[in-house]
Design a protein around this motif. Structure first.
Motif, mmCIF file in Angstrom:
data_model
loop_
_atom_site.group_PDB
_atom_site.id
_atom_site.type_symbol
_atom_site.label_atom_id
_atom_site.label_comp_id
_atom_site.label_asym_id
_atom_site.label_seq_id
_atom_site.Cartn_x
_atom_site.Cartn_y
_atom_site.Cartn_z
ATOM 1 N N ARG A 15 49.638 73.210 26.749
ATOM 2 C CA ARG A 15 49.640 74.399 25.887
ATOM 3 C C ARG A 15 49.205 74.040 24.472
ATOM 4 O O ARG A 15 48.533 74.814 23.812
ATOM 5 C CB ARG A 15 51.038 75.027 25.867
ATOM 6 C CG ARG A 15 51.462 75.615 27.198
ATOM 7 C CD ARG A 15 51.152 77.091 27.251
ATOM 8 N NE ARG A 15 51.314 77.609 28.585
ATOM 9 C CZ ARG A 15 52.266 78.447 28.942
ATOM 10 N NH1 ARG A 15 53.146 78.856 28.072
ATOM 11 N NH2 ARG A 15 52.310 78.892 30.177
ATOM 12 N N GLY A 72 47.876 83.300 23.830
ATOM 13 C CA GLY A 72 48.152 82.758 25.156
ATOM 14 C C GLY A 72 48.885 81.428 25.100
ATOM 15 O O GLY A 72 49.781 81.163 25.904
ATOM 16 N N ARG A 75 52.737 81.822 24.342
ATOM 17 C CA ARG A 75 53.605 82.482 25.322
ATOM 18 C C ARG A 75 54.174 81.473 26.301
ATOM 19 O O ARG A 75 53.498 80.560 26.736
ATOM 20 C CB ARG A 75 52.831 83.560 26.099
ATOM 21 C CG ARG A 75 52.270 84.643 25.225
ATOM 22 C CD ARG A 75 53.407 85.453 24.651
ATOM 23 N NE ARG A 75 52.874 86.529 23.844
ATOM 24 C CZ ARG A 75 53.312 86.825 22.651
ATOM 25 N NH1 ARG A 75 54.297 86.144 22.121
ATOM 26 N NH2 ARG A 75 52.807 87.816 21.975
ATOM 27 N N LEU A 79 51.394 84.293 31.349
ATOM 28 C CA LEU A 79 50.278 84.946 30.671
ATOM 29 C C LEU A 79 49.298 83.904 30.142
ATOM 30 O O LEU A 79 48.090 84.020 30.330
ATOM 31 C CB LEU A 79 50.782 85.838 29.529
ATOM 32 C CG LEU A 79 49.703 86.535 28.711
ATOM 33 C CD1 LEU A 79 48.930 87.517 29.578
ATOM 34 C CD2 LEU A 79 50.314 87.231 27.517
ATOM 35 N N GLY A 80 49.808 82.859 29.514
ATOM 36 C CA GLY A 80 48.953 81.794 29.006
ATOM 37 C C GLY A 80 48.208 81.084 30.126
ATOM 38 O O GLY A 80 47.048 80.701 29.968
ATOM 39 N N MET A 83 45.403 83.381 31.097
ATOM 40 C CA MET A 83 44.448 83.474 29.994
ATOM 41 C C MET A 83 43.616 82.204 29.893
ATOM 42 O O MET A 83 42.400 82.273 29.662
ATOM 43 C CB MET A 83 45.176 83.752 28.677
ATOM 44 C CG MET A 83 45.743 85.149 28.590
ATOM 45 S SD MET A 83 46.786 85.370 27.151
ATOM 46 C CE MET A 83 45.563 85.619 25.893
ATOM 47 N N ASN A 84 44.235 81.047 30.066
ATOM 48 C CA ASN A 84 43.500 79.795 29.986
ATOM 49 C C ASN A 84 42.516 79.646 31.139
ATOM 50 O O ASN A 84 41.388 79.184 30.939
ATOM 51 C CB ASN A 84 44.452 78.604 29.937
ATOM 52 C CG ASN A 84 45.179 78.507 28.631
ATOM 53 O OD1 ASN A 84 44.717 78.993 27.606
ATOM 54 N ND2 ASN A 84 46.345 77.883 28.654
#
Length: 156
Positions: A15, A72, A75, A79-80, A83-84
């Motif tokens: 992340r 993203g 979070r 969701l991240g 999104m990634n």
């Protein structure tokens, strides 16, 4: 069913990588806006920001994408993760598409080869972070781990 590790121990590191990519893209976009403000939207001039060629349209898109990636990365849920994965594919496809029109008038985002290379690297980084930052309940993570370490797959 695709194999996505659940609750990977290095998830915070992945992340952070996605957040760094998002921060770079946001800074690049803001810098590009400053450099290209007042120019036509799809100008093919010689405007550079952070070592990459840009125009007003590409700078605006970069600001929006940078914000989305930072949201993203911040979070804790899936969701991240999604999104990634999506952003990684978008960066890879955009890099290949813009490379195919690099020396033509269809290069509406004013890409250079260095921009294509950075787009591909960011796409790979975001795909990698998307593959390893999935979150799930502990029992789901344990079932995934057991499936990965099944006796058939383990060497004796």
């Amino acid at each position: 069913m695709p194999h996505f590790p659940v609750n990977h121990p290095a998830r915070p590191l992945y992340r952070a990588f996605a957040g760094l990519v998002g921060a770079y893209i946001l800074v690049f976009g803001v810098w590009g806006l400053v450099e290209t403000w007042g120019q036509p939207l799809f100008d093919r001039g010689s405007h550079w920001a952070l070592g990459l060629r840009t125009n007003l349209a590409f700078s605006l898109a970069s600001v929006a994408f940078g914000i989305v990636l930072l949201v993203g990365a911040s979070r804790r849920g899936n969701l991240g993760h999604y999104m990634n994965l999506t952003a990684g594919v978008v960066f890879m496809v955009t890099g290949v598409a813009m490379m195919s029109v690099l020396q033509t008038s269809a290069n509406f985002l004013n890409f250079s080869m260095s921009t294509v290379i950075v787009s591909m690297i960011f796409g790979l980084l975001l795909l990698a972070t998307g593959l390893y930052d999935k979150v799930g309940p502990a029992d789901h993570a344990e079932a995934e781990r057991r499936g990965r370490n099944h006796t058939i797959a383990s060497p004796r």
